[in-house]
Write an enzyme that holds these catalytic residues in place. Structure first.
Site, PDB file in Angstrom:
ATOM      1  N   LEU A   1      62.074  89.966  54.334  1.00 19.51           N
ATOM      2  CA  LEU A   1      60.645  89.788  54.614  1.00 19.51           C
ATOM      3  C   LEU A   1      59.856  89.867  53.320  1.00 19.51           C
ATOM      4  O   LEU A   1      60.049  90.786  52.538  1.00 19.51           O
ATOM      5  CB  LEU A   1      60.154  90.895  55.555  1.00 19.51           C
ATOM      6  CG  LEU A   1      60.967  91.154  56.823  1.00 19.51           C
ATOM      7  CD1 LEU A   1      60.414  92.360  57.563  1.00 19.51           C
ATOM      8  CD2 LEU A   1      60.958  89.930  57.730  1.00 19.51           C
ATOM      9  N   ARG A   2      58.964  88.878  53.145  1.00 18.81           N
ATOM     10  CA  ARG A   2      58.080  88.954  51.977  1.00 18.81           C
ATOM     11  C   ARG A   2      56.792  89.644  52.389  1.00 18.81           C
ATOM     12  O   ARG A   2      56.249  89.338  53.460  1.00 18.81           O
ATOM     13  CB  ARG A   2      57.726  87.541  51.487  1.00 18.81           C
ATOM     14  CG  ARG A   2      58.819  86.837  50.739  1.00 18.81           C
ATOM     15  CD  ARG A   2      58.495  85.372  50.636  1.00 18.81           C
ATOM     16  NE  ARG A   2      58.304  84.791  51.965  1.00 18.81           N
ATOM     17  CZ  ARG A   2      57.689  83.642  52.194  1.00 18.81           C
ATOM     18  NH1 ARG A   2      57.160  82.961  51.208  1.00 18.81           N
ATOM     19  NH2 ARG A   2      57.581  83.174  53.432  1.00 18.81           N
ATOM     20  N   GLU A   3      56.287  90.520  51.548  1.00 19.15           N
ATOM     21  CA  GLU A   3      54.999  91.136  51.852  1.00 19.15           C
ATOM     22  C   GLU A   3      53.953  90.043  51.968  1.00 19.15           C
ATOM     23  O   GLU A   3      53.976  89.081  51.206  1.00 19.15           O
ATOM     24  CB  GLU A   3      54.604  92.132  50.749  1.00 19.15           C
ATOM     25  CG  GLU A   3      55.471  93.363  50.772  1.00 19.15           C
ATOM     26  CD  GLU A   3      54.996  94.453  49.825  1.00 19.15           C
ATOM     27  OE1 GLU A   3      53.816  94.460  49.444  1.00 19.15           O
ATOM     28  OE2 GLU A   3      55.828  95.299  49.477  1.00 19.15           O
TER      29      GLU A   3
ATOM     30  N   LYS B   1      72.008  90.842  50.107  1.00 14.68           N
ATOM     31  CA  LYS B   1      70.608  91.230  49.916  1.00 14.68           C
ATOM     32  C   LYS B   1      70.239  91.297  48.426  1.00 14.68           C
ATOM     33  O   LYS B   1      69.250  90.717  47.968  1.00 14.68           O
ATOM     34  CB  LYS B   1      70.364  92.582  50.595  1.00 14.68           C
ATOM     35  CG  LYS B   1      69.087  93.266  50.224  1.00 14.68           C
ATOM     36  CD  LYS B   1      67.876  92.541  50.766  1.00 14.68           C
ATOM     37  CE  LYS B   1      66.613  93.043  50.139  1.00 14.68           C
ATOM     38  NZ  LYS B   1      65.453  92.860  50.930  1.00 14.68           N
TER      39      LYS B   1
ATOM     40  N   ALA C   1      55.289  79.487  37.735  1.00 20.69           N
ATOM     41  CA  ALA C   1      55.205  80.347  36.550  1.00 20.69           C
ATOM     42  C   ALA C   1      53.994  81.264  36.687  1.00 20.69           C
ATOM     43  O   ALA C   1      52.996  80.896  37.314  1.00 20.69           O
ATOM     44  CB  ALA C   1      55.077  79.488  35.304  1.00 20.69           C
TER      45      ALA C   1
ATOM     46  N   CYS D   1      60.387  95.276  45.264  1.00 24.98           N
ATOM     47  CA  CYS D   1      61.763  94.822  45.490  1.00 24.98           C
ATOM     48  C   CYS D   1      62.450  94.239  44.260  1.00 24.98           C
ATOM     49  O   CYS D   1      63.482  94.749  43.833  1.00 24.98           O
ATOM     50  CB  CYS D   1      61.781  93.804  46.618  1.00 24.98           C
ATOM     51  SG  CYS D   1      60.998  94.445  48.097  1.00 24.98           S
TER      52      CYS D   1
HETATM   53  C1  UGA Z   1      60.886  89.828  48.030  1.00 20.55           C
HETATM   54  C2  UGA Z   1      61.731  88.704  48.630  1.00 20.55           C
HETATM   55  O1  UGA Z   1      61.065  87.446  48.481  1.00 20.55           O
HETATM   56  C3  UGA Z   1      62.017  88.961  50.117  1.00 20.55           C
HETATM   57  O2  UGA Z   1      62.904  87.971  50.626  1.00 20.55           O
HETATM   58  C4  UGA Z   1      62.674  90.340  50.245  1.00 20.55           C
HETATM   59  O3  UGA Z   1      62.921  90.668  51.598  1.00 20.55           O
HETATM   60  C5  UGA Z   1      61.759  91.395  49.652  1.00 20.55           C
HETATM   61  O4  UGA Z   1      61.527  91.079  48.267  1.00 20.55           O
HETATM   62  C6  UGA Z   1      62.446  92.736  49.797  1.00 20.55           C
HETATM   63  O5  UGA Z   1      63.520  92.919  49.192  1.00 20.55           O
HETATM   64  O6  UGA Z   1      61.992  93.554  50.599  1.00 20.55           O
HETATM   65  P1  UGA Z   1      58.251  90.405  47.976  1.00 20.55           P
HETATM   66  O7  UGA Z   1      58.601  91.380  46.886  1.00 20.55           O
HETATM   67  O8  UGA Z   1      57.405  90.849  49.100  1.00 20.55           O
HETATM   68  O9  UGA Z   1      59.603  89.795  48.637  1.00 20.55           O
HETATM   69  O10 UGA Z   1      57.449  89.207  47.300  1.00 20.55           O
HETATM   70  P2  UGA Z   1      57.783  87.770  46.699  1.00 20.55           P
HETATM   71  O11 UGA Z   1      56.954  86.769  47.395  1.00 20.55           O
HETATM   72  O12 UGA Z   1      59.234  87.523  46.641  1.00 20.55           O
HETATM   73  O13 UGA Z   1      57.184  87.918  45.211  1.00 20.55           O
HETATM   74  C7  UGA Z   1      57.739  88.838  44.266  1.00 20.55           C
HETATM   75  C8  UGA Z   1      57.127  88.624  42.904  1.00 20.55           C
HETATM   76  O14 UGA Z   1      57.504  87.356  42.368  1.00 20.55           O
HETATM   77  C9  UGA Z   1      55.594  88.618  42.888  1.00 20.55           C
HETATM   78  O15 UGA Z   1      55.136  89.322  41.756  1.00 20.55           O
HETATM   79  C10 UGA Z   1      55.217  87.148  42.802  1.00 20.55           C
HETATM   80  O16 UGA Z   1      53.980  86.909  42.207  1.00 20.55           O
HETATM   81  C11 UGA Z   1      56.358  86.632  41.931  1.00 20.55           C
HETATM   82  N1  UGA Z   1      56.596  85.173  42.091  1.00 20.55           N
HETATM   83  C12 UGA Z   1      57.086  84.678  43.248  1.00 20.55           C
HETATM   84  C13 UGA Z   1      56.338  84.335  41.024  1.00 20.55           C
HETATM   85  O17 UGA Z   1      55.892  84.768  39.942  1.00 20.55           O
HETATM   86  N2  UGA Z   1      56.592  83.014  41.151  1.00 20.55           N
HETATM   87  C14 UGA Z   1      57.084  82.466  42.305  1.00 20.55           C
HETATM   88  O18 UGA Z   1      57.303  81.238  42.349  1.00 20.55           O
HETATM   89  C15 UGA Z   1      57.336  83.323  43.374  1.00 20.55           C
END
Ligand code: UGA
Length: 432
Positions: free
Chosen positions: A153-155, A207, A255, A263
């Site tokens: 799950l993504r926040e 995971k 980017a 996470c």
């Molecule tokens: C992440 C995973 O996407 C989920 O699948 C997983 O369940 C979760 O961790 C977990 O282990 O509980 P989350 O941390 O909520 O989810 O958020 P993301 O949307 O994955 O973003 C994480 C970071 O990456 C953020 O800082 C976001 O800004 C950055 N990001 C994401 C980028 O810089 N570029 C992108 O293209 C995508």
């Protein structure tokens, strides 16, 4: 089915609420008396779009309960989900499993009839074996099956991710447990074959491997963005150009600043640590961790460069400080080192975030929260768009900033550099 979710943090609460919405009876348990009391009063401790409505609906229908009484909840339930935190241990990279094992020790005393114990918490490969060792007597008497069922799950998108999962991973070699979990997930996996049964160790590693791969993708595009800045190429074109190759995929190629959250930083560290414990080399993950740390410093240097080293007495605005939009979570947000650095350099920092004021900055003298975008930007020299909340996508900067000249540093590439040039606004993006 009757379910018990132990831990009402992000994972436990979202999963518990969503399971109850599928018609199950769910007991959400937490040691924190205040948290349970406030949940019973309808107050939700996390910011997650859509969660409140579903929670209130199922609470009213008496399918969702919040309690401190672990024993009662376990005895009533067929499946027990462990959803407690696994933070990074102090002074090490390992995941701290003390909360998980404490729960297991409690369960050992309570369980008298067959239960499935599922770890939803992110735990290193072989943790399930250790849990089973603690429960050896129950296992021998066929009173428990220990299963791994990681969450993806993504926040900010958690409800959608729960209802429309790309896959549900269930790690067990018990046919009985697998059949019961398959029927639990049936309402959300029936459209496509999205249910993947594997070994328990396999599920545990999937995971970490998923999160580390996504972190790698982000670090890769972030490093390419650095090269784009030097060569006059737009990183957005690179993301489209490579992402449309289905072998690469277009998602997670945006980017931006260093990735953050509860996470990716924690799980990449823990995976690297696990690999070391098993005397295996995961040099790619080690490099990703380093690259992300470097990125925090690199962007600070870039701010310095944009202001030509003259930071003192400047007014700098942050639009968004959370690690991503649609959450109030500040864990490992890259805004924290940036704001701390700028604060030391004696400038005035104003920030606005749709999720409100942040404790992280309350003690910093020259950092002030503003409750509107307009007031945060009004007299700014530099506006840093740190988080891509929708609220920041259509701002008329010329109208709200009352200075003749100001700079925008758009760390999420929301705005078009050409349009900004046309408006005579000094604009910097990432990798463009
Ligand atoms: C992440 C995973 O996407 C989920 O699948 C997983 O369940 C979760 O961790 C977990 O282990 O509980 P989350 O941390 O909520 O989810 O958020 P993301 O949307 O994955 O973003 C994480 C970071 O990456 C953020 O800082 C976001 O800004 C950055 N990001 C994401 C980028 O810089 N570029 C992108 O293209 C995508």
């Amino acid at each position: 089915m009757k379910l018990c979710m132990i831990g009402t943090g992000y994972v436990g609460l979202v999963s518990g609420v969503c399971f109850s919405d599928l018609g199950n009876t769910v007991y959400c348990v937490d040691k924190d008396i205040n948290k349970i009391e406030s949940l019973n009063n309808g107050n939700i401790p996390i910011y997650e779009p859509g969660l409140e409505e579903i929670l209130k609906k199922n609470y009213k229908q008496k399918r969702l309960f919040f309690t401190n009484d672990l024993k009662k909840a376990v005895l009533k339930s067929e499946i027990i989900f462990i959803c407690v935190g696994t933070p990074t241990k102090k002074n090490s990279n390992s995941a701290d499993l003390k909360f998980v094992f404490n729960v297991v020790k409690e369960l050992k005393k309570i369980i008298k009839t067959y239960k499935i114990i599922v770890t939803k918490s992110t735990v290193p490969v072989t943790t399930g074996d250790k849990i089973e060792n603690i429960l050896a007597r129950l296992k021998k008497n066929k009173l428990v099956d220990v299963v791994s069922n990681p969450e993806f799950l993504r926040e900010g998108e958690a409800i959608r991710d729960f209802i429309y999962p790309d896959r549900v991973v269930v790690g067990t070699n018990s046919k009985k447990a697998n059949k019961i979990l398959q029927s639990l997930y049936l309402p959300i996996i029936k459209k496509k074959n999205k249910y993947f049964n594997t070994s328990r160790r396999g599920a545990e590693l999937i995971k970490y491997a998923s999160n580390a791969f996504l972190a790698t993708k982000i670090s890769y595009i972030n490093e390419l963005a650095n090269l784009c800045e030097k060569t006059g190429v737009d990183i957005k074109d690179i993301s489209v150009g490579i992402g449309s190759d289905q072998r690469i995929g277009e998602r997670f190629l945006r980017a931006g600043p260093a990735y953050g959250g509860s996470c990716f930083p924690k799980d990449t560290r823990a995976l690297s640590d696990t690999a070391k414990k098993f005397k295996s080399n995961l040099s790619i993950v080690d490099t990703v961790i380093k690259s992300n740390e470097n990125r925090k410093k690199l962007l600070i240097k870039k701010i310095d460069k944009i202001l030509k080293g003259k930071i003192k007495n400047k007014v700098i605005t942050f639009l968004g400080v959370t690690f991503k939009p649609n959450t109030d979570d500040m864990r490992e947000a890259s805004s924290i080192p940036m704001i701390k650095y700028l604060n030391k350099k004696k400038c005035t920092i104003k920030y606005y975030d749709p999720s409100g004021e942040k404790n992280e900055f309350k003690r910093l003298q020259n950092v002030k929260y503003h409750s509107t975008i307009n007031s945060a930007c009004s007299n700014s020299d530099l506006i840093i768009i740190h988080t891509e909340w929708n609220d920041f996508k259509l701002i008329n900067f010329k109208k709200i900033v009352k200075k003749n000249s100001f700079i925008i540093y758009d760390m999420r590439n929301i705005y078009s550099p050409t349009k900004m040039k046309r408006l005579n606004i000094k604009y910097f993006g990432i990798g463009r």
